[in-house]
Design an enzyme around this catalytic site. Structure first.
Site, PDB file in Angstrom:
ATOM      1  N   SER A 126      61.420 -12.221 -17.387  1.00 32.02           N
ATOM      2  CA  SER A 126      62.655 -11.469 -17.107  1.00 32.02           C
ATOM      3  C   SER A 126      63.432 -12.107 -15.960  1.00 32.02           C
ATOM      4  O   SER A 126      62.878 -12.328 -14.876  1.00 32.02           O
ATOM      5  CB  SER A 126      62.329 -10.032 -16.689  1.00 32.02           C
ATOM      6  OG  SER A 126      62.108  -9.242 -17.805  1.00 32.02           O
ATOM      7  N   HIS A 177      66.828 -11.369 -21.257  1.00 36.52           N
ATOM      8  CA  HIS A 177      66.136 -12.196 -22.255  1.00 36.52           C
ATOM      9  C   HIS A 177      67.183 -12.599 -23.293  1.00 36.52           C
ATOM     10  O   HIS A 177      67.501 -11.829 -24.209  1.00 36.52           O
ATOM     11  CB  HIS A 177      64.979 -11.414 -22.899  1.00 36.52           C
ATOM     12  CG  HIS A 177      63.851 -11.142 -21.949  1.00 36.52           C
ATOM     13  ND1 HIS A 177      62.723 -11.934 -21.890  1.00 36.52           N
ATOM     14  CD2 HIS A 177      63.690 -10.186 -21.008  1.00 36.52           C
ATOM     15  CE1 HIS A 177      61.916 -11.459 -20.946  1.00 36.52           C
ATOM     16  NE2 HIS A 177      62.477 -10.402 -20.398  1.00 36.52           N
ATOM     17  N   HIS A 182      58.330  -8.010 -26.318  1.00 40.73           N
ATOM     18  CA  HIS A 182      57.420  -7.082 -25.651  1.00 40.73           C
ATOM     19  C   HIS A 182      56.986  -5.987 -26.620  1.00 40.73           C
ATOM     20  O   HIS A 182      57.754  -5.574 -27.491  1.00 40.73           O
ATOM     21  CB  HIS A 182      58.115  -6.423 -24.448  1.00 40.73           C
ATOM     22  CG  HIS A 182      58.721  -7.380 -23.464  1.00 40.73           C
ATOM     23  ND1 HIS A 182      59.970  -7.919 -23.622  1.00 40.73           N
ATOM     24  CD2 HIS A 182      58.239  -7.888 -22.303  1.00 40.73           C
ATOM     25  CE1 HIS A 182      60.257  -8.725 -22.603  1.00 40.73           C
ATOM     26  NE2 HIS A 182      59.212  -8.728 -21.786  1.00 40.73           N
ATOM     27  N   TYR A 218      56.760  -2.890 -25.980  1.00 44.31           N
ATOM     28  CA  TYR A 218      57.578  -1.673 -25.871  1.00 44.31           C
ATOM     29  C   TYR A 218      58.875  -1.758 -26.670  1.00 44.31           C
ATOM     30  O   TYR A 218      59.553  -0.753 -26.892  1.00 44.31           O
ATOM     31  CB  TYR A 218      57.875  -1.328 -24.396  1.00 44.31           C
ATOM     32  CG  TYR A 218      58.706  -2.356 -23.659  1.00 44.31           C
ATOM     33  CD1 TYR A 218      60.073  -2.498 -23.858  1.00 44.31           C
ATOM     34  CD2 TYR A 218      58.102  -3.221 -22.739  1.00 44.31           C
ATOM     35  CE1 TYR A 218      60.818  -3.445 -23.183  1.00 44.31           C
ATOM     36  CE2 TYR A 218      58.839  -4.169 -22.053  1.00 44.31           C
ATOM     37  CZ  TYR A 218      60.197  -4.282 -22.280  1.00 44.31           C
ATOM     38  OH  TYR A 218      60.929  -5.228 -21.621  1.00 44.31           O
ATOM     39  N   GLU A 219      59.233  -2.976 -27.119  1.00 43.71           N
ATOM     40  CA  GLU A 219      60.432  -3.102 -27.951  1.00 43.71           C
ATOM     41  C   GLU A 219      60.181  -2.582 -29.370  1.00 43.71           C
ATOM     42  O   GLU A 219      61.100  -2.507 -30.175  1.00 43.71           O
ATOM     43  CB  GLU A 219      60.888  -4.566 -28.005  1.00 43.71           C
ATOM     44  CG  GLU A 219      61.408  -5.082 -26.677  1.00 43.71           C
ATOM     45  CD  GLU A 219      61.747  -6.569 -26.732  1.00 43.71           C
ATOM     46  OE1 GLU A 219      62.803  -6.922 -27.276  1.00 43.71           O
ATOM     47  OE2 GLU A 219      60.937  -7.387 -26.232  1.00 43.71           O
ATOM     48  N   ALA A 223      57.970 -11.635 -14.682  1.00 45.90           N
ATOM     49  CA  ALA A 223      58.288 -10.849 -13.487  1.00 45.90           C
ATOM     50  C   ALA A 223      57.228  -9.753 -13.417  1.00 45.90           C
ATOM     51  O   ALA A 223      56.859  -9.191 -14.447  1.00 45.90           O
ATOM     52  CB  ALA A 223      59.668 -10.229 -13.641  1.00 45.90           C
ATOM     53  N   MET A 258      54.358  -6.331 -18.153  1.00 47.49           N
ATOM     54  CA  MET A 258      54.379  -5.789 -19.523  1.00 47.49           C
ATOM     55  C   MET A 258      54.373  -6.912 -20.559  1.00 47.49           C
ATOM     56  O   MET A 258      54.963  -6.767 -21.629  1.00 47.49           O
ATOM     57  CB  MET A 258      55.624  -4.917 -19.715  1.00 47.49           C
ATOM     58  CG  MET A 258      55.798  -3.810 -18.694  1.00 47.49           C
ATOM     59  SD  MET A 258      57.347  -2.929 -18.925  1.00 47.49           S
ATOM     60  CE  MET A 258      57.507  -2.068 -17.352  1.00 47.49           C
ATOM     61  N   SER A 259      53.764  -8.033 -20.216  1.00 46.93           N
ATOM     62  CA  SER A 259      53.828  -9.159 -21.170  1.00 46.93           C
ATOM     63  C   SER A 259      52.679 -10.131 -20.936  1.00 46.93           C
ATOM     64  O   SER A 259      51.659  -9.780 -20.343  1.00 46.93           O
ATOM     65  CB  SER A 259      55.160  -9.909 -20.983  1.00 46.93           C
ATOM     66  OG  SER A 259      55.189 -10.552 -19.713  1.00 46.93           O
ATOM     67  N   ASN A 278      58.786  -6.843  -7.159  1.00 42.61           N
ATOM     68  CA  ASN A 278      58.781  -5.542  -6.460  1.00 42.61           C
ATOM     69  C   ASN A 278      57.358  -5.255  -5.997  1.00 42.61           C
ATOM     70  O   ASN A 278      56.403  -5.764  -6.587  1.00 42.61           O
ATOM     71  CB  ASN A 278      59.272  -4.424  -7.395  1.00 42.61           C
ATOM     72  CG  ASN A 278      58.529  -4.381  -8.720  1.00 42.61           C
ATOM     73  OD1 ASN A 278      58.706  -5.263  -9.574  1.00 42.61           O
ATOM     74  ND2 ASN A 278      57.698  -3.393  -8.895  1.00 42.61           N
ATOM     75  N   HIS A 313      64.761  -2.269 -13.282  1.00 42.35           N
ATOM     76  CA  HIS A 313      64.922  -3.567 -13.943  1.00 42.35           C
ATOM     77  C   HIS A 313      66.023  -4.392 -13.246  1.00 42.35           C
ATOM     78  O   HIS A 313      65.944  -5.621 -13.203  1.00 42.35           O
ATOM     79  CB  HIS A 313      65.235  -3.347 -15.424  1.00 42.35           C
ATOM     80  CG  HIS A 313      65.137  -4.607 -16.243  1.00 42.35           C
ATOM     81  ND1 HIS A 313      64.009  -5.411 -16.269  1.00 42.35           N
ATOM     82  CD2 HIS A 313      66.035  -5.218 -17.065  1.00 42.35           C
ATOM     83  CE1 HIS A 313      64.217  -6.455 -17.058  1.00 42.35           C
ATOM     84  NE2 HIS A 313      65.444  -6.360 -17.552  1.00 42.35           N
TER      85      HIS A 313
END
Ligand SMILES: O=P(O)(O)O[C@@H]1C[C@H](O)[C@@H](CO)O1
Length: 330
Positions: free
Chosen positions: A75, A106, A128, A130-131, A158, A261-262, A285, A301
């Site tokens: 990201s 992306h 991902h 979640y997509e 990230a 998340m990846s 973060n 994000h």
């Protein structure tokens, strides 16, 4: 080309059928001529070898070159692909049977070209869970890379820093992972195994190439960023929510240093087909594991993207110099 997507839809004859966010190609619906393979794929949401081969052939032929190193841009790290020269750019939408990117930061482009004397292919945009994509679909491009000729995978992401020593902007070289989606019984290798990719039961203990980690640490030193560099453990959750404090506490107890998340499913897929893997997290973060630390801070994000933008120069230099070393050795 088979009109196929891993959600199980056959493409319509007018092409570009998007159900399941996939770019189905225009075809008679049976390019590989194997109805059985399509049925199997529908059940297991995996891509038959022949479909992956067709996509790889499309890219190698279109680019007129065969890449050795694959790069997945995390990201906000799409600029890793901007340093590639003599680039041939493929929009995901125009690659038959390729998924499309749906996340901000992306871009949805595959860039093939030259970097530090090596031929590389970079994904500006990953997929991902979640997509709404099954894991096999998320990591399908890694198999495409393999059949294009890629030997090394550089996966970047990230991530939130759970290790209290990590600061925003630091780079964590991954030397291991905790596969939380795997704990829940989900794997990109689920379904029938095709031994042309790799074995049924791949070992993962040596997934992150130690030689590449050491080289990256040396490069970091010569860049003067060694105090902003760590070697640590990444974990991937399903997202799209950021983690609760209780979840972060649990991850920290498990030895996790950074959370995202990846990447994990991509690394599993790459190791299954015997690619050498180098991966790093840009800490965008800080994740607190204490309720008392919670002011009004929440991950967003926008923050992730903005930190990635600010650190893109260092990330690009690290990647470019590591590519140079690999190329110099071959
Ligand atoms: O693609 P990566 O893992 O770099 O993206 C991270 C995880 C989520 O997709 C997003 C959250 O901000 O950034």
């Amino acid at each position: 080309m088979t009109g196929y997507n891993a959600k199980g839809d056959m493409a319509t004859s007018n092409g570009n059928h998007r159900n399941g966010h996939c770019n189905g190609s225009s075809s008679n619906g049976n390019g590989t001529g194997d109805r059985q393979a399509d049925d199997l794929a529908q059940e297991n949401q995996t891509y038959p070898y022949e479909v992956i081969q067709e996509i790889a052939d499309f890219i190698v032929k279109g680019a007129g070159m065969r890449p050795k190193i694959g790069i997945i841009c995390g990201s906000g790290l799409g600029s890793l692909a901007d340093i590639i020269t003599d680039a041939k750019i493929f929009e995901y939408e125009k690659i038959p049977n390729f998924p499309v990117s749906t996340v901000e930061g992306h871009a949805g482009k595959l860039v093939v070209g030259h970097l530090e004397g090596a031929i590389v292919m970079a994904m500006q945009g990953r997929f991902h869970f979640y997509e709404g994509y099954p894991l096999a679909k998320c990591s399908m491009p890694v198999r495409v890379m393999k059949l294009c000729g890629v030997e090394y995978l550089f996966a970047t992401n990230a991530a939130g820093g759970i290790n209290p020593k990590y600061a925003v902007g630091d780079i964590m070289l991954m030397h291991d992972h905790v596969n939380m989606l795997g704990f829940a019984g989900n794997s990109p290798l689920q379904g029938p195994n095709d031994p042309r990719f790799g074995p049924r039961f791949p070992a993962l203990v040596n997934s992150y190439n130690k030689d590449l980690i050491n080289k990256a640490l040396e490069i970091g030193k010569s860049m003067g960023i060694e105090s902003n560099m760590h070697v640590g453990v990444y974990s991937c959750l399903g997202g799209p929510t950021y983690e609760t404090i209780a979840e972060l506490k649990a991850l920290r107890m498990m030895g996790v240093d950074a959370v995202g998340m990846s990447t994990v499913h991509e690394v599993i897929t790459a190791r299954h087909c015997d690619m050498k893997v180098f991966a790093f997290s840009l800490i965008t973060n800080k994740c607190s594991t204490e309720y008392s630390d919670m002011k009004d801070e929440e991950a967003t994000h926008e923050e992730v993207m903005s930190v990635a933008k600010n650190r893109q120069k260092a990330c690009c230099e690290l990647v470019a110099r590591l590519v140079r070393e690999i190329q110099a050795e071959s």
